[in-house]
Design an enzyme around this catalytic site. Structure first.
Site, mmCIF file in Angstrom:
data_model
loop_
_atom_site.group_PDB
_atom_site.id
_atom_site.type_symbol
_atom_site.label_atom_id
_atom_site.label_comp_id
_atom_site.label_asym_id
_atom_site.label_seq_id
_atom_site.Cartn_x
_atom_site.Cartn_y
_atom_site.Cartn_z
ATOM 1 N N HIS A 287 2.994 7.052 7.587
ATOM 2 C CA HIS A 287 3.890 7.291 8.834
ATOM 3 C C HIS A 287 5.266 7.436 8.325
ATOM 4 C CE1 HIS A 287 0.928 4.130 10.668
ATOM 5 N NE2 HIS A 287 0.540 5.358 11.022
ATOM 6 N N GLU B 206 8.437 5.284 8.400
ATOM 7 C CA GLU B 206 8.378 3.946 7.734
ATOM 8 C C GLU B 206 8.829 4.174 6.146
ATOM 9 O OE1 GLU B 206 4.419 2.399 8.294
ATOM 10 O OE2 GLU B 206 4.804 2.376 10.284
ATOM 11 N N HIS C 64 3.144 0.413 3.974
ATOM 12 C CA HIS C 64 3.726 0.657 5.404
ATOM 13 C C HIS C 64 5.053 -0.199 5.639
ATOM 14 C CE1 HIS C 64 0.004 2.861 7.289
ATOM 15 N NE2 HIS C 64 -0.360 2.216 6.268
ATOM 16 N N GLU D 259 2.815 -4.697 4.492
ATOM 17 C CA GLU D 259 3.793 -4.343 5.393
ATOM 18 C C GLU D 259 5.160 -4.887 4.880
ATOM 19 O OE1 GLU D 259 3.429 -2.622 8.224
ATOM 20 O OE2 GLU D 259 1.386 -2.852 8.807
#
Length: 1230
Positions: free
Chosen positions: A923, A926, A1020, A1105
């Site tokens: 992504h 990010e 991420h 994350e």
């Protein structure tokens, strides 16, 4: 001799006089009370007297096991005498007045409300009905009705609604009777079906006859009437009826009159009731129209401003604010289309999905706003009796996978091995015999490097932020390379005389710490702790976890610990560049700029020939950043293909970023900041003459986005790699509305921004509003700030991104989202992220970004530098995995340790090392994932014994950027295909999703040759949670959350998937085990984590994350996260893998006793770290706002969630599965 006393309750005799009277009454009830009415009156009068005069008698009647209440209710039901009935009602009133809800609950359980309603119907048939009887009945009904869930249904079925309304119509002047009738109507109206029925009976008109201007009489009556009116107006039918009869101006006039006359604030509840009625009326479109026509915006705006100084009136201000926001006319987003300003033709269009819808959209269709921006309001409402039950039913998480066959990971060979053989070339290390390599040289170099590192008295420092520059190979910038044979390490360039740092050897790459320039005595950095006694690497590594993080008790390396870091010395060495930075020396000015530097605002006040631009003296950041080379970066940009064909280089990417040494705490939210911003927005409607509405930047203008003006407006630019700003509008004197660009081939995903601002004045507060955000909440409401890079500061020797901005908040605005953008839903709105900025330098050039930018060209530069700086004992290979849609290469890295010799005893263990597969940046928005990956790569390429042990333990396969095209073109979520690549892992297309297709093929190849990775981890970023955490896959935890019935054999599972997150929680201050989740959801079945777990059979398949905001635990509690902490996380992930190796195969590392001892010391050291004190401590996961915040639950979450594995993952504290709601602030306390 006294008779024994039986007690029904402690201290209350059962043979008391009351029980005797109740016994007589019970016997009478069984006979005809009609013939003995006088006796019944006497008995009930005596019972009433006892209850009124003796408190213990009430306890007797209501005591457990007593039949007193049944006797009283039976007598009431059988009585036909008015006085007897009144006496019983008086008795009930006395019993239920005290004792709280328990006595009322007993009354309801005995069927009391039904008897009262039946009696009400009977009494209404008398002509005329007894006023006293009606008064007592309604008083009791008002008291017991709220405790009976079925009261509304009972009242409607018995016909009691019309009885109460008719009684009220006939006695409007009798305040004694009106009050209990209103109280009962208020209870009736809580049922939505009753509210509609009462509206048809004229109840709404009755309320408006009672409600009126300010008066000192009957204020209690007025308060109850307003409560009843508010309940009635929750029905859209009743609200429409009130609008049709012109009651909206009356409510506004009444509110204004009460506001003007209630100077001592004694009747705030009445004013609040008037606002509640207005709020319910404005829930419908015609109500909002009537409110606007009655000048309601101005009335509430003026009254609210007058209430602001009185804190106790905040409920009125907040409600007024909600009404004004709701009634603010819906505006069209100032764009010709919500599709991206850039277009990239796809090789073929998918058969279905959002991209297919975009391509099938007819020309001329307005996709920005619907013809009608609201849902059609039905004339009749289908209210149900069980609304609450339905809500509870819908609240369950039905996204959890319940199919056990899908929960059992298994290797799925969907492609024949013959097709996968082409991927042999990416695994040369598995077939290499190393006969052409001088491994003895590599071994000698390794031993020398290790000995040097062991004897070095310098402390361990954080990765590559303050090492001396290293010379590059002439061949640097190669896109791919094979591991070189043994050659001398690249020689270090001698440090210039002005350089504050001595030359460092290759060991400085693995763990370095940002600090002040200057060399401490005996090689110790200023402010660093003295080295431990002894000279072994083992003793120094005991402190690696402390040194890899911010110091808890002192500023780093003596750097200023306060905000701003004013004591931090600047970079001394400089270089000269032309402004603006144009790739390949292009002399053309920015399109539409009307001139070179002036249009772009990049000259920082300098002037020069337009052909070359002014010459600037800038700091040479390569002295501080060994992996950064401005000239090399420009060369990398030249080889980067972008859809807009960018020709400029952003200054931050050219200079580089040196992480500041001072802490950046989470921003404390000022009280009322959101309300103040909303009121400023409302002023646009109240004072339209203040609006400039001047477009100053627009990508949709063919002649060029930069629009020349008279110099009164700021200048904007986003025409550089990863830039995202579509339009800038100068709306008021110092206020700008900013519109972000959609992802290419998409019509939404507005979150990432990166743009340039210039032409500012010092001492002026500029307000910036990003007006087309889509998520319903943001960490900008919880302390996160935007990032700013000042070119003036960089020229002054402080090239860095810093957190900045005041009065930051995030809220729903008045710009409509079309049903095309929302997947068919109407009536949705965008959200505004707003912040205020006061610039420190006149005519500066500043860049703002959502998070620390990390471009594709930066990655290429870093990889080139890492390759040139590698030591001979490192096996490094950089391959081109594939080309993206735009023709950019996707790098694949292989990193491990070279074997010590070419004999089978060394080659076989080399080939049998477990594989660790890492990926990042699927992504584009990010960017923190790339900074974590940078920390991982620098650690792996380091010369420390830990890095060497890690390379000897594993073969690393790394795809550091899965979505280069999205990163280059400033997308937030998608690739050029317009699709979220992390939702394509099940069936990726080799044409539309080449990076995912080939990465999955690599994993399938490994599975075919029985070398599936030990760990797969996809890096991420998370925009709505704090800390760093992991998502994994577990059959057990998914079954526990879904409550499906299974046998114990179905739940047999190795708990090894928890090992790595648990290690990280012990080692990394930013890591939160409590935020981890291992539940498999249906909506995530096509993500990398789930597919690799399910199809490749990798048990330890994770998404890691990293927060975009900051931490609320441990050492970094209350601090915003920076690049140092992110790179540290990448390094700590490597340390965790090394400990995982020990736990999974202890025999393999048993010979390295020194590492076992050091690793144990590391864990003990981490356990002793104390939390650093901060001025901002959050007691909860998120702080409660002191002001009411209106967030709707309407977000884009029914589409693929724009947060990675994000907000619908259940993550409870006990099971590490804690649910995050999209509207997490919907019910915050005031």
């Amino acid at each position: 001799m006294n008779k024994p006393k039986m007690t029904s309750e402690k201290g209350v005799p059962s043979n008391s006089r009351l029980l005797m009277l109740l016994g007589q009454l019970e016997r009478m009830s069984r006979e005809s009370m009609m013939t003995e009415a006088e006796i019944a009156r006497q008995l009930t009068a005596k019972i009433l007297h006892l209850i009124q005069t003796q408190e213990k008698t009430k306890k007797e009647v209501m005591s457990k096991g007593s039949t007193g209440m049944e006797v009283i209710l039976a007598s009431l039901e059988n009585s036909r005498d008015l006085q007897t009935t009144l006496n019983i009602l008086y008795i009930l009133s006395e019993l239920l007045t005290v004792g709280g809800g328990r006595r009322v609950a007993v009354f309801v359980s005995k069927g009391g409300p039904a008897i009262l309603l039946k009696l009400l119907i009977s009494a209404s048939k008398e002509s005329p009905p007894s006023e006293e009887l009606m008064l007592q009945l309604h008083s009791l009904l008002a008291k017991v009705g709220p405790k009976d869930r079925k009261f509304g249904v009972k009242a409607r079925l018995t016909g009691a609604l019309n009885v109460t309304v008719n009684l009220l119509k006939q006695n409007l002047l009798n305040s004694k009777l009106v009050l209990p009738c209103l109280q009962v109507l208020r209870v009736y109206s809580s049922n939505s079906v009753n509210a509609i029925s009462l509206g048809k009976s004229g109840a709404v008109e009755l309320m408006f006859k009672i409600v009126g201007p300010h008066t000192k009489k009957n204020t209690t009556l007025l308060k109850v009437a307003l409560d009843t009116l508010g309940a009635l107006l929750k029905s859209k039918t009743n609200a429409r009826r009130a609008v049709d009869r012109g009651h909206v101006p009356l409510l506004l006039f009444a509110y204004q009159d009460w506001h003007r006359n209630d100077t001592r604030q004694r009747h705030m509840l009445i004013r609040k009731g008037l606002l509640a009625s207005l709020r319910n009326i404005t829930n419908i479109k015609c109500g909002r129209t009537a409110f606007i026509e009655a000048d309601g915006m101005r009335v509430l705006y003026n009254t609210s401003n007058e209430c602001l100084p009185v804190r106790t009136l905040d409920p009125l201000v907040n409600t007024s604010s909600l009404i004004m926001r709701k009634c603010f006319p819906k505006n069209r987003l100032p764009l010709p289309t919500i599709k991206s300003a850039f277009h990239y033709p796809l090789p073929h269009v998918p058969a279905g999905g959002p991209v297919a819808q975009i391509y099938s959209q007819m020309p001329g269709v307005d996709d920005v706003v619907d013809d009608s921006d609201e849902e059609t309001e039905a004339d009749m409402e289908n209210d149900t009796e069980n609304e609450e039950d339905e809500k509870d039913c819908r609240a369950g998480n039905d996204d959890i996978e319940t199919d056990l066959s899908k929960l059992r990971p298994r290797e799925i060979h969907s492609r024949p091995f013959e097709e996968l053989r082409v991927y042999d070339k990416f695994f040369l290390e598995l077939s290499e015999d190393f006969q052409g390599y001088d491994l003895d040289c590599a071994k000698t170099s390794s031993e020398t490097s290790t000995t040097s590192a062991t004897k070095s008295p310098r402390p361990i420092t954080v990765p590559a932020v303050q090492a001396a520059p290293l010379q590059r190979d002439p061949g640097e910038g190669r896109p791919a390379s094979a591991p070189s044979s043994c050659r001398p390490a690249t020689p270090l360039a001698p440090a210039p005389a002005s350089s504050p740092l001595p030359p460092l050897e290759l060991a400085s790459i693995h763990l370095t710490e940002d600090g002040k320039e200057g060399v401490a005595k005996e090689g110790v950095a200023p402010g660093a702790r003295p080295a431990p006694r002894g000279t072994g690497l083992e003793q120094e590594l005991v402190r690696v976890l402390e040194r890899v993080a911010l110091e808890a008790d002192s500023p780093l390396n003596g750097g200023g610990g306060g905000g701003g870091g004013v004591d931090e010395p600047p970079v001394n060495s400089t270089r000269h560049i032309h402004s603006p930075l144009l790739v390949g020396g292009i002399a053309a000015a920015r399109r539409g700029g009307g001139g070179g530097s002036s249009a772009g605002g990049s000259d920082c006040g300098s002037e020069g020939p337009e052909e070359e631009g002014p010459l600037l003296e800038v700091p040479d950041t390569a002295l501080l950043l060994p992996l950064h080379d401005p000239d090399l970066y420009v060369e990398m940009v030249k080889g980067t293909a972008s859809v807009p064909r960018y020709s400029e280089v952003a200054y931050p990417d050219y200079f580089g970023h040196v992480a500041p040494t001072f802490r950046e705490p989470l921003l404390e939210r000022a009280y009322g900041v959101q309300r103040a911003k909303i009121f400023q927005d409302i002023e646009r409607l109240i004072h339209p003459n203040d609006i400039l509405d001047k477009v100053v930047y627009d990508l949709d203008i063919p002649s060029g986005p930069v629009i020349a003006d008279d110099g009164e407006s700021l200048k904007f630019n986003s025409q550089f790699e990863s830039g995202n700003l579509r339009k800038a509008i100068h709306v008021r004197q110092h206020e700008y509305d900013l519109v972000l660009n959609s992802d290419i081939n998409s019509n939404h995903y507005h979150q990432w921004f990166y743009f340039e601002v210039s032409g500012m004045r010092v001492g002026t507060d500029y307000r910036f509003n990003i007006i087309n955000c889509e998520k319903s909440n943001s960490q900008f409401n919880y302390g996160m700030q935007v990032l700013m890079y000042s070119v003036q500061e960089a020229i002054g020797g402080k090239p860095r991104w810093v957190r900045t901005g005041e009065d930051i908040c995030y809220y729903k605005n008045h710009f409509s989202r079309s049903s095309i953008a929302t997947g068919g839903q109407k009536g949705k709105s965008y959200y505004t992220m707003t912040f205020t900025m006061n610039f420190s330098h006149k005519d500066d050039v500043c860049y703002f970004a959502y998070h620390y930018p990390y471009t594709y060209s930066t990655l290429k530069m870093h990889l080139s530098k890492l390759e040139d700086l590698r030591s001979p004992q490192i096996y490094w290979r950089q391959d081109v995995l594939c080309e993206t849609l735009a023709g950019n290469s996707c790098p694949l890295l292989t990193i491990t340790a070279m074997p010590e010799a070419t004999t089978n005893d060394h080659i076989c263990p080399f080939k049998n090392r477990p594989v660790i597969f890492l990926s990042a940046r699927v992504h584009p928005g990010e960017t923190n994932a790339s900074w974590v990956m940078k920390g991982t790569l620098e650690f792996l390429m380091g010369s420390s014994q830990l890095a060497h042990s890690l390379r000897e333990a594993y073969i690393f396969k790394i795809v550091p950027m899965l979505n280069p095209d999205g990163v280059i073109n400033g997308n937030h979520r998608c690739s050029l295909s317009g699709e979220d690549l992390n939702r394509q892992w099940q069936n990726p297309s080799h044409e539309l999703h080449p990076t995912i297709y080939h990465t999955k093929s690599l994993l399938q190849y490994l599975a075919h040759i029985q070398r599936a990775p030990l760990v797969f981890c996809d890096y991420h970023g998370h925009s709505r949670k704090k800390n760093v955490f992991m998502y994994g896959c577990s059959v057990k935890e998914t079954v526990w959350q879904s409550n499906i019935s299974t046998s114990s054999c179905d739940l047999h599972e190795d708990l090894g998937y928890r090992t790595l997150p648990k290690i990280l929680s012990q080692m990394a201050s930013a890591f939160s085990m409590g935020s981890c989740s291992f539940v498999v959801e249906r909506s995530k079945e096509s993500t990398a984590r789930v597919v690799v777990w399910r199809e490749i059979g990798v048990q330890r398949s994770y998404t890691m994350e990293s927060t975009l905001c900051g931490c609320d635990q441990g050492k970094y509690k209350g601090l915003q996260i920076g690049t140092r902490e992110l790179e540290e996380m990448g390094a700590q992930f490597c340390l965790a893998l090394l400990r995982l190796k020990r736990l999974t195969s202890p025999l393999g590392l048993r010979t390295q006793q020194h590492f076992l001892d050091v690793e144990s010391d590391l864990m003990e050291t981490r356990a002793k770290v104390t939390s650093s004190p901060t001025t901002y401590v959050m007691e909860e996961d998120e702080p409660s706002f002191q002001e009411e915040v209106d967030y709707s639950a309407d977000s884009n979450d029914d589409e693929p969630d724009p947060d990675v594995e994000a907000s619908n993952e259940p993550e409870d504290a006990a099971l590490h599965l804690d649910t995050l709601s999209d509207c997490e602030t919907a019910n915050h306390k005031k």
